[in-house]
Design a protein around this motif. Structure first.
Motif, PDB file in Angstrom:
ATOM      1  N   TRP A 147       0.833  -1.201   0.000  1.00  0.00           N
ATOM      2  CA  TRP A 147       0.000   0.000   0.000  1.00  0.00           C
ATOM      3  C   TRP A 147       0.874   1.261   0.000  1.00  0.00           C
ATOM      4  O   TRP A 147       0.605   2.210  -0.732  1.00  0.00           O
ATOM      5  CB  TRP A 147      -0.911  -0.004   1.228  1.00  0.00           C
ATOM      6  N   ALA A 148       1.913   1.261   0.826  1.00  0.00           N
ATOM      7  CA  ALA A 148       2.795   2.422   0.905  1.00  0.00           C
ATOM      8  C   ALA A 148       3.440   2.708  -0.456  1.00  0.00           C
ATOM      9  O   ALA A 148       3.545   3.871  -0.874  1.00  0.00           O
ATOM     10  CB  ALA A 148       3.872   2.197   1.963  1.00  0.00           C
ATOM     11  N   LYS A 149       3.837   1.668  -1.156  1.00  0.00           N
ATOM     12  CA  LYS A 149       4.540   1.865  -2.421  1.00  0.00           C
ATOM     13  C   LYS A 149       3.604   2.358  -3.520  1.00  0.00           C
ATOM     14  O   LYS A 149       3.975   3.240  -4.304  1.00  0.00           O
ATOM     15  CB  LYS A 149       5.249   0.578  -2.841  1.00  0.00           C
ATOM     16  N   VAL A 150       2.366   1.830  -3.587  1.00  0.00           N
ATOM     17  CA  VAL A 150       1.463   2.287  -4.643  1.00  0.00           C
ATOM     18  C   VAL A 150       0.929   3.688  -4.363  1.00  0.00           C
ATOM     19  O   VAL A 150       0.467   4.376  -5.277  1.00  0.00           O
ATOM     20  CB  VAL A 150       0.284   1.313  -4.863  1.00  0.00           C
TER      21      VAL A 150
ATOM     22  N   PRO B 185      -2.559   6.040  -7.097  1.00  0.00           N
ATOM     23  CA  PRO B 185      -1.760   7.212  -7.472  1.00  0.00           C
ATOM     24  C   PRO B 185      -0.548   6.856  -8.327  1.00  0.00           C
ATOM     25  O   PRO B 185      -0.195   7.598  -9.251  1.00  0.00           O
ATOM     26  CB  PRO B 185      -1.353   7.805  -6.120  1.00  0.00           C
ATOM     27  N   LEU B 186       0.094   5.731  -8.041  1.00  0.00           N
ATOM     28  CA  LEU B 186       1.269   5.340  -8.816  1.00  0.00           C
ATOM     29  C   LEU B 186       0.882   4.960 -10.247  1.00  0.00           C
ATOM     30  O   LEU B 186       1.573   5.332 -11.209  1.00  0.00           O
ATOM     31  CB  LEU B 186       1.970   4.167  -8.127  1.00  0.00           C
ATOM     32  N   GLN B 187      -0.204   4.235 -10.403  1.00  0.00           N
ATOM     33  CA  GLN B 187      -0.657   3.876 -11.749  1.00  0.00           C
ATOM     34  C   GLN B 187      -1.074   5.111 -12.541  1.00  0.00           C
ATOM     35  O   GLN B 187      -0.821   5.209 -13.743  1.00  0.00           O
ATOM     36  CB  GLN B 187      -1.805   2.877 -11.646  1.00  0.00           C
ATOM     37  N   GLN B 188      -1.700   6.071 -11.872  1.00  0.00           N
ATOM     38  CA  GLN B 188      -2.084   7.311 -12.551  1.00  0.00           C
ATOM     39  C   GLN B 188      -0.842   8.074 -12.998  1.00  0.00           C
ATOM     40  O   GLN B 188      -0.822   8.656 -14.094  1.00  0.00           O
ATOM     41  CB  GLN B 188      -2.930   8.187 -11.628  1.00  0.00           C
TER      42      GLN B 188
ATOM     43  N   LEU C  23       2.034   6.780 -13.860  1.00  0.00           N
ATOM     44  CA  LEU C  23       2.558   6.084 -15.030  1.00  0.00           C
ATOM     45  C   LEU C  23       1.719   6.408 -16.261  1.00  0.00           C
ATOM     46  O   LEU C  23       2.267   6.666 -17.349  1.00  0.00           O
ATOM     47  CB  LEU C  23       2.558   4.574 -14.771  1.00  0.00           C
ATOM     48  N   LEU C  24       0.412   6.421 -16.113  1.00  0.00           N
ATOM     49  CA  LEU C  24      -0.471   6.748 -17.233  1.00  0.00           C
ATOM     50  C   LEU C  24      -0.208   8.165 -17.749  1.00  0.00           C
ATOM     51  O   LEU C  24      -0.164   8.399 -18.963  1.00  0.00           O
ATOM     52  CB  LEU C  24      -1.931   6.599 -16.797  1.00  0.00           C
ATOM     53  N   ASP C  25      -0.006   9.104 -16.834  1.00  0.00           N
ATOM     54  CA  ASP C  25       0.298  10.488 -17.244  1.00  0.00           C
ATOM     55  C   ASP C  25       1.589  10.546 -18.060  1.00  0.00           C
ATOM     56  O   ASP C  25       1.682  11.297 -19.040  1.00  0.00           O
ATOM     57  CB  ASP C  25       0.431  11.388 -16.009  1.00  0.00           C
ATOM     58  N   LEU C  26       2.579   9.762 -17.657  1.00  0.00           N
ATOM     59  CA  LEU C  26       3.848   9.764 -18.387  1.00  0.00           C
ATOM     60  C   LEU C  26       3.712   9.091 -19.750  1.00  0.00           C
ATOM     61  O   LEU C  26       4.369   9.483 -20.712  1.00  0.00           O
ATOM     62  CB  LEU C  26       4.925   9.078 -17.550  1.00  0.00           C
ATOM     63  N   TRP C  27       2.895   8.073 -19.846  1.00  0.00           N
ATOM     64  CA  TRP C  27       2.637   7.466 -21.159  1.00  0.00           C
ATOM     65  C   TRP C  27       1.970   8.479 -22.089  1.00  0.00           C
ATOM     66  O   TRP C  27       2.295   8.561 -23.263  1.00  0.00           O
ATOM     67  CB  TRP C  27       1.715   6.259 -21.002  1.00  0.00           C
ATOM     68  N   LEU C  28       1.054   9.241 -21.547  1.00  0.00           N
ATOM     69  CA  LEU C  28       0.289  10.191 -22.361  1.00  0.00           C
ATOM     70  C   LEU C  28       1.108  11.397 -22.791  1.00  0.00           C
ATOM     71  O   LEU C  28       0.992  11.870 -23.925  1.00  0.00           O
ATOM     72  CB  LEU C  28      -0.931  10.681 -21.571  1.00  0.00           C
ATOM     73  N   GLY C  29       1.938  11.923 -21.892  1.00  0.00           N
ATOM     74  CA  GLY C  29       2.612  13.186 -22.187  1.00  0.00           C
ATOM     75  C   GLY C  29       1.587  14.306 -22.238  1.00  0.00           C
ATOM     76  O   GLY C  29       0.686  14.393 -21.395  1.00  0.00           O
TER      77      GLY C  29
END
Length: 722
Positions: A157-160, A243-246, A248-254
């Motif tokens: 949980w802490a990491k994600v 939050p971590l997955q979001q 990553l998604l933001d970085l994929w999108l640019g």
């Protein structure tokens, strides 16, 4: 063809792009043809969301608008990703990447590691629990098997949530999370766990996301390569994004906006893993030009099931509830949901088994029936009842009861104690079979009171408590039974449950049932303390429990049965109450907002007992937490219908009473209570007692005066008439 039609095993591939759209309803078609810019699909349970987004991808590919290799569809389970790939192939859109977040990130990490970091990528740690155990040992912190599992979950949980070890205690306090150990201890274990991973050149699954995020943030050339590869993104179950997955998604999108997200805030039930619906709820704020489509046509469930589901959400509170979807069933009418009250848990299990046997006899396949409960420890009594009724079953999302680690350990301990007999000092003070079992299982973690909080420690206790209850029931049924007799009984039960259970009735927790559906669903154990669960303390935690029940209800296509037991064991005190979530929905119950009815329904003592549960604003329905607002039964900002003249008369009367008593005015009634009285204008004692601040003592002392003033009379006249 409708969205509810089941496809054949080998469906024919649509001949053209336009043919891909055949059979879609208007909203699904709108999703399928919205191929540019940000798109947000708010999809209720059973509305065909997977159908809509797979047809969207397939239509774009077949029309030549979306190159297959440029599309990345992500979801949360390998099963869902596999289902999506299969549907895309059937629609003639092979070549599209449909993966979980972790799978997509791992693929990218493996490809870019040699170029960005150099050398061979660290080995992926399949199970982190052993390394967590070593970290705890080095910190000189003793963890049993279940605590170890809970601490491992806390680290995940802490990491994600992108919380580093030093910040973990503050993050736990801020989130009102129940930590399984002292947060400072978990922080220490977490920090050493990370150090051990670095020393041994291994990474865990959360590191896959974190490292991919780090590379995309630091290396713009790598980010550009990925963005050139993937130009169109689809995210399913968006309410479960962490939050971590979001990030990553933001970085994929640019800086692009070719993103389609699909979700339902009312099905957010995994917040304990870091999932949050905020990204879904804030989508239009982040993307003002977004196309928003709501899917509300329910093709899964009958109007009767949908009506109950809508009723559950109609009582919901909080931000997610503000975005709830009102489903409209597209199916023919079916039977009303059945509500059944039983005297005790075994009777509930036996009654459920009988109904299931009747359904099977009527032609419902066993594989199309499910029994859903709140926690896995509830399964044992239903396993027993179904086995006795000769009904095959299968457990989903949990080990079979007698295969659970704690149950196996308990069996070994009981067997050893039975062999030792009177030579076992542990049994010296145990006078009967149940007390012997309690003595033995106390060495395995059983206590007279359940542990606070959730997770593995609670699950272990529930399993051991089930064995204690089994011993109590066995002793009542078999006079003079010994510990050896009980061990034989346990062995026979375990052996009987090892039979093949293909196409059996599904037994599953409500969490494990997410994403599944059956013709008939039995929701069992629906009592306060179990639904909502005892450790759901905050408003948001309680609301997540409501959403969990909503998920359970919407698993049913046709038959739905909801049940609860008034006591645990036969002959026990009938002190349990059915879940508050069904108030106003089940026959004979009172809606939670009805003050007068609540006062009468819960009343002993002349109806003076106050209702329980959250206090809701009678104007806007929001949950009230401020004491003053709770007295008024409305938000401070909501419009008031107070009788100003009555309020002034009450204030004058209160001043006179205060002088007579030699006390401050607020000791008679506070201003807020007088305002509440002036707004409600009660006509009798029952209505007056329903107002917060009017207790039994004040009702006896001042009730006649107040009711007289409310009736437009002089208090003394009211007393004379009385």
């Amino acid at each position: 063809m409708t969205a509810a039609t089941h496809s054949s095993l080998f469906p024919q591939v649509p001949e053209s792009a336009d043919a891909v759209l055949d059979g879609l309803d208007p909203e699904q078609r709108e999703v399928a043809t919205a191929l540019h810019g940000p798109v947000c699909v708010l999809a209720g349970a059973g509305t065909g969301k997977t159908r809509a987004i797979t047809h969207r991808i397939a239509y774009g590919v077949r029309a030549g608008i979306l190159p297959p290799a440029s599309v990345l569809a992500v979801t949360f389970t390998n099963r869902a990703a596999g289902e999506m790939r299969g549907r895309l192939r059937e629609l003639g859109a092979g070549g599209v990447q449909a993966r979980t977040f972790h799978s997509a990130a791992l693929r990218q990490l493996q490809y870019f590691w040699p170029k960005v970091i150099g050398g061979e990528m660290p080995r992926l740690l399949e199970r982190k629990i052993q390394l967590v155990a070593e970290a705890a040992a080095r910190c000189r912190i003793r963890l049993d098997r279940n605590e170890l599992r809970d601490v491992t979950s806390e680290i995940e949980w802490a990491k994600v949530t992108q919380t580093v070890p030093a910040d973990y205690p503050a993050a736990v306090a801020k989130s009102l999370r129940d930590a399984p150990r002292d947060p400072s201890e978990i922080s220490q274990i977490y920090g050493l766990y990370e150090q051990l991973k670095r020393d041994r050149a291994v990474i865990d699954f959360e590191d896959v996301l974190l490292l991919t995020v780090g590379i995309l943030q630091d290396r713009h050339d790598v980010a550009d390569l990925i963005r050139r590869q993937y130009q169109h993104f689809v995210v399913d179950e968006y309410q479960d994004v962490s939050p971590l997955q979001q990030r990553l998604l933001d970085l994929w999108l640019g800086d692009r906006e070719n993103l389609c997200v699909v979700g339902d805030a009312s099905q957010t039930i995994y917040s304990f893993t870091g999932a949050t619906p905020d990204h879904l709820l804030n989508f239009r704020t982040r993307h003002p030009s977004a196309t928003v489509v709501k899917l509300i046509r329910d093709y899964r469930s009958t109007p009767q099931v949908v009506h109950l589901a809508n009723g559950l959400l109609g009582q919901a509170r909080g931000r997610a509830a503000e975005h709830r979807l009102e489903l409209v069933s597209q199916r023919d009418p079916g039977p009303d949901p059945a509500y059944t009250e039983y005297p005790d848990e075994p009777a509930e299990a036996e009654g459920t088994a009988r109904r299931i046997r009747d359904l099977i006899a009527a032609g419902v396949p066993a594989g199309e029936i499910a029994v859903l409960y709140r926690i896995n420890a509830q399964s044992e009594v239903y396993e027993q009842a179904l086995a006795y009724a000769g009904v095959p079953y299968q457990l989903r999302g949990a080990e079979r009861f007698f295969e659970r680690q704690e149950v196996r350990e308990a069996g070994v301990a009981l067997r050893g104690a039975a062999r030792a007999g009177s030579n076992d000092a542990l049994l010296d003070d145990a006078e009967d079979l149940p007390s012997q079992v309690r003595a033995v299982l106390s060495t395995k973690g059983w206590t007279t009171e359940p542990p606070t909080g959730s997770g593995a420690v609670r699950d272990r206790w529930e399993s051991l408590a089930a064995l204690v209850r089994l011993a109590e029931d066995f002793a009542r049924a078999k006079t003079g039974a010994t510990l050896a007799d009980l061990v034989t009984e346990l062995d026979e039960r375990a052996a009987a449950q090892h039979a093949p259970t293909v196409q059996g009735v599904t037994l599953a927790s409500l969490h494990a049932a997410k994403g599944l559906e059956w013709d008939a669903v039995f929701l069992v154990g629906l009592t306060e303390g179990m639904m909502p669960i005892t450790y759901a303390k905050t408003d948001e935690q309680v609301e997540e429990e409501r959403r969990l029940l909503y998920v359970g209800v919407t698993r049913a296509r046709f038959h739905l049965t909801l049940s609860w037991a008034l006591s645990r064991a036969p002959g026990g005190r009938a002190g349990r109450r059915p879940t508050r979530f069904l108030s106003g929905l089940r026959p004979g119950s009172t809606a939670p907002g009805n003050r007068a009815a609540a006062g009468g329904a819960e009343g002993g003592q002349g109806g003076r007992r106050k209702r329980r549960g959250p206090v809701l604003c009678r104007v806007c329905g929001k949950t009230l937490t401020d004491a003053g607002e709770m007295k008024l039964m409305r938000c401070e900002d909501c419009p008031s219908d107070m009788d100003e003249a009555l309020y002034e008369r009450l204030r004058d009367w209160r001043s006179g009473q205060a002088r007579l008593l030699g006390q401050p005015a607020y000791c008679v009634f506070t201003d807020k209570t007088l305002m509440a009285i002036a707004e409600a204008v009660p006509g009798d004692e029952r209505e007056l007692s329903a107002i917060s601040g009017v207790g039994g003592r004040k009702l006896d002392r001042f009730g006649a005066d107040v009711l007289a003033i409310c009736a437009g009379q002089d208090p003394e006249e009211g007393q004379d008439e009385d």
